[in-house]
Write a protein that holds these residues in place. Structure first.
Motif, PDB file in Angstrom:
ATOM      1  N   ASP A  55     -60.322  45.910 -19.219  1.00 53.62           N
ATOM      2  CA  ASP A  55     -60.637  46.560 -17.943  1.00 53.62           C
ATOM      3  C   ASP A  55     -62.138  46.536 -17.671  1.00 53.62           C
ATOM      4  O   ASP A  55     -62.573  46.374 -16.522  1.00 53.62           O
ATOM      5  CB  ASP A  55     -60.131  48.004 -17.929  1.00 53.62           C
ATOM      6  CG  ASP A  55     -58.614  48.092 -17.830  1.00 53.62           C
ATOM      7  OD1 ASP A  55     -57.989  47.109 -17.368  1.00 53.62           O
ATOM      8  OD2 ASP A  55     -58.050  49.134 -18.221  1.00 53.62           O
ATOM      9  N   ASP A  56     -62.921  46.673 -18.721  1.00 57.94           N
ATOM     10  CA  ASP A  56     -64.380  46.645 -18.565  1.00 57.94           C
ATOM     11  C   ASP A  56     -64.857  45.244 -18.187  1.00 57.94           C
ATOM     12  O   ASP A  56     -65.738  45.089 -17.331  1.00 57.94           O
ATOM     13  CB  ASP A  56     -65.062  47.094 -19.854  1.00 57.94           C
ATOM     14  CG  ASP A  56     -64.784  48.553 -20.190  1.00 57.94           C
ATOM     15  OD1 ASP A  56     -64.134  49.235 -19.377  1.00 57.94           O
ATOM     16  OD2 ASP A  56     -65.206  49.001 -21.270  1.00 57.94           O
ATOM     17  N   LEU A  61     -66.710  41.282 -13.924  1.00 62.59           N
ATOM     18  CA  LEU A  61     -66.506  39.989 -13.266  1.00 62.59           C
ATOM     19  C   LEU A  61     -66.154  40.154 -11.798  1.00 62.59           C
ATOM     20  O   LEU A  61     -66.418  39.246 -10.989  1.00 62.59           O
ATOM     21  CB  LEU A  61     -65.406  39.194 -13.975  1.00 62.59           C
ATOM     22  CG  LEU A  61     -65.668  38.815 -15.430  1.00 62.59           C
ATOM     23  CD1 LEU A  61     -64.530  37.951 -15.958  1.00 62.59           C
ATOM     24  CD2 LEU A  61     -66.997  38.100 -15.596  1.00 62.59           C
ATOM     25  N   SER A  62     -65.553  41.275 -11.426  1.00 60.55           N
ATOM     26  CA  SER A  62     -65.153  41.461 -10.038  1.00 60.55           C
ATOM     27  C   SER A  62     -66.349  41.651  -9.106  1.00 60.55           C
ATOM     28  O   SER A  62     -66.196  41.586  -7.889  1.00 60.55           O
ATOM     29  CB  SER A  62     -64.204  42.659  -9.913  1.00 60.55           C
ATOM     30  OG  SER A  62     -64.878  43.883 -10.153  1.00 60.55           O
ATOM     31  N   HIS A  63     -67.529  41.864  -9.664  1.00 60.68           N
ATOM     32  CA  HIS A  63     -68.750  41.941  -8.874  1.00 60.68           C
ATOM     33  C   HIS A  63     -69.349  40.545  -8.751  1.00 60.68           C
ATOM     34  O   HIS A  63     -69.639  39.893  -9.760  1.00 60.68           O
ATOM     35  CB  HIS A  63     -69.769  42.871  -9.531  1.00 60.68           C
ATOM     36  CG  HIS A  63     -69.357  44.307  -9.556  1.00 60.68           C
ATOM     37  ND1 HIS A  63     -69.502  45.147  -8.475  1.00 60.68           N
ATOM     38  CD2 HIS A  63     -68.772  45.049 -10.536  1.00 60.68           C
ATOM     39  CE1 HIS A  63     -69.040  46.355  -8.789  1.00 60.68           C
ATOM     40  NE2 HIS A  63     -68.587  46.313 -10.026  1.00 60.68           N
ATOM     41  N   PRO A 141     -58.067  44.263 -30.631  1.00 57.81           N
ATOM     42  CA  PRO A 141     -58.795  44.748 -29.453  1.00 57.81           C
ATOM     43  C   PRO A 141     -59.654  43.643 -28.848  1.00 57.81           C
ATOM     44  O   PRO A 141     -60.106  42.726 -29.542  1.00 57.81           O
ATOM     45  CB  PRO A 141     -59.669  45.878 -30.008  1.00 57.81           C
ATOM     46  CG  PRO A 141     -59.076  46.230 -31.325  1.00 57.81           C
ATOM     47  CD  PRO A 141     -58.446  44.975 -31.858  1.00 57.81           C
ATOM     48  N   GLY A 142     -59.879  43.758 -27.555  1.00 54.05           N
ATOM     49  CA  GLY A 142     -60.729  42.791 -26.869  1.00 54.05           C
ATOM     50  C   GLY A 142     -60.025  42.159 -25.689  1.00 54.05           C
ATOM     51  O   GLY A 142     -59.000  42.669 -25.213  1.00 54.05           O
ATOM     52  N   SER A 143     -60.587  41.070 -25.238  1.00 49.76           N
ATOM     53  CA  SER A 143     -60.073  40.385 -24.047  1.00 49.76           C
ATOM     54  C   SER A 143     -60.003  38.891 -24.293  1.00 49.76           C
ATOM     55  O   SER A 143     -60.733  38.337 -25.120  1.00 49.76           O
ATOM     56  CB  SER A 143     -61.012  40.631 -22.851  1.00 49.76           C
ATOM     57  OG  SER A 143     -61.262  41.993 -22.649  1.00 49.76           O
ATOM     58  N   VAL A 204     -70.270  47.585 -19.641  1.00 48.67           N
ATOM     59  CA  VAL A 204     -70.351  46.136 -19.443  1.00 48.67           C
ATOM     60  C   VAL A 204     -70.925  45.823 -18.063  1.00 48.67           C
ATOM     61  O   VAL A 204     -71.695  44.877 -17.887  1.00 48.67           O
ATOM     62  CB  VAL A 204     -68.974  45.478 -19.634  1.00 48.67           C
ATOM     63  CG1 VAL A 204     -69.024  43.987 -19.312  1.00 48.67           C
ATOM     64  CG2 VAL A 204     -68.479  45.694 -21.070  1.00 48.67           C
ATOM     65  N   THR A 205     -70.570  46.639 -17.079  1.00 46.00           N
ATOM     66  CA  THR A 205     -71.129  46.492 -15.734  1.00 46.00           C
ATOM     67  C   THR A 205     -72.399  47.329 -15.639  1.00 46.00           C
ATOM     68  O   THR A 205     -72.341  48.553 -15.777  1.00 46.00           O
ATOM     69  CB  THR A 205     -70.140  46.969 -14.664  1.00 46.00           C
ATOM     70  OG1 THR A 205     -68.912  46.239 -14.789  1.00 46.00           O
ATOM     71  CG2 THR A 205     -70.708  46.763 -13.261  1.00 46.00           C
ATOM     72  N   PRO A 206     -73.559  46.717 -15.418  1.00 45.55           N
ATOM     73  CA  PRO A 206     -74.791  47.508 -15.309  1.00 45.55           C
ATOM     74  C   PRO A 206     -74.761  48.407 -14.081  1.00 45.55           C
ATOM     75  O   PRO A 206     -74.120  48.100 -13.073  1.00 45.55           O
ATOM     76  CB  PRO A 206     -75.885  46.444 -15.203  1.00 45.55           C
ATOM     77  CG  PRO A 206     -75.189  45.215 -14.737  1.00 45.55           C
ATOM     78  CD  PRO A 206     -73.799  45.277 -15.273  1.00 45.55           C
ATOM     79  N   ASP A 207     -75.485  49.514 -14.179  1.00 40.32           N
ATOM     80  CA  ASP A 207     -75.474  50.493 -13.091  1.00 40.32           C
ATOM     81  C   ASP A 207     -75.935  49.900 -11.770  1.00 40.32           C
ATOM     82  O   ASP A 207     -75.416  50.244 -10.706  1.00 40.32           O
ATOM     83  CB  ASP A 207     -76.360  51.696 -13.459  1.00 40.32           C
ATOM     84  CG  ASP A 207     -75.751  52.551 -14.555  1.00 40.32           C
ATOM     85  OD1 ASP A 207     -74.527  52.456 -14.757  1.00 40.32           O
ATOM     86  OD2 ASP A 207     -76.512  53.292 -15.216  1.00 40.32           O
TER      87      ASP A 207
END
Length: 214
Positions: A55-56, A61-63, A141-143, A204-207
């Motif tokens: 999910d992270d 990636l969706s950005h 665990p992982g992707s 994982v996604t920076p602010d």
């Protein structure tokens, strides 16, 4: 029900090809060496394991601007004023503009980047990505990230030459033969960045990226 398949050429099923017949057919398709065109002619597929939660990884990636971090050459994205459409620069093409619209689906964690060099009216370069929970496929665990490109006819010749920078020496399709190696390099970047942030307890996604899509 299977009667509806009668008369269709090219189908190999157990009913028409028992194992003794299909085994040599399958073995004949296995080679020690494969022609480059057979493997990389119409499709480019790369994949890799990422040591971060699915999910992270998907959220990052969706950005669209995540491409500035893990891609080799896409940089400096800014909104175009059209909803969801971003304009950046692809350093591979010198001063080449690259337009991207990202279409994502959190239910199945797919992220599709619709891209084009030079113009944003026809986004024909489609990067199809899916993030899979590694617990389902590796029991850990992982992707797992799966990434596919299809060789659109425009890779062969630029149909929008009037929008291209003057005297640009390359066209994106010139790189098709090395797409697999290049995209694997980028996927390795993706995996390294996500894993490092996750291991450090960071998002994982920076602010700065959150809330930056338009």
């Amino acid at each position: 029900m299977t009667d509806t398949l009668n008369g269709i050429d090219g189908i190999i099923r157990f009913e028409t090809h028992p194992r003794p017949i299909v085994t040599p057919i399958v073995l004949d398709r296995i080679r020690a060496v494969y022609p480059h065109e057979q493997i990389y002619g119409e499709f480019c597929n790369v994949q890799g394991f990422v040591a971060a939660p699915p999910d992270d990884v998907y959220e990052w990636l969706s950005h669209t601007r995540s491409l500035e971090e893990w891609s080799y050459s896409l940089r400096d994205f800014s909104p175009t004023g059209q909803p969801g459409l971003w304009e950046g620069v692809d350093k591979l093409g010198g001063d080449t503009k690259c337009f991207v619209r990202t279409e994502s689906n959190p239910d199945v964690r797919t992220v599709d980047y619709h891209c084009a060099w030079d113009q944003g009216e026809h986004l024909w370069m489609i990067y199809l990505m899916r993030v899979v929970d590694a617990r389902l496929v590796f029991d850990k665990p992982g992707s797992v990230v799966l990434w596919t490109n299809c060789k659109h006819p425009f890779y062969e010749a630029n149909p929008f030459e009037s929008t291209a920078p003057e005297e640009r020496p390359v066209w994106v399709g010139d790189f098709w033969d090395i797409f697999s190696a290049g995209h694997q390099l980028e996927l390795d970047n993706l995996a390294a960045i996500a894993a490092a942030r996750h291991a450090a307890g960071q998002s994982v996604t920076p602010d700065w990226m959150r809330g930056d899509e338009s």
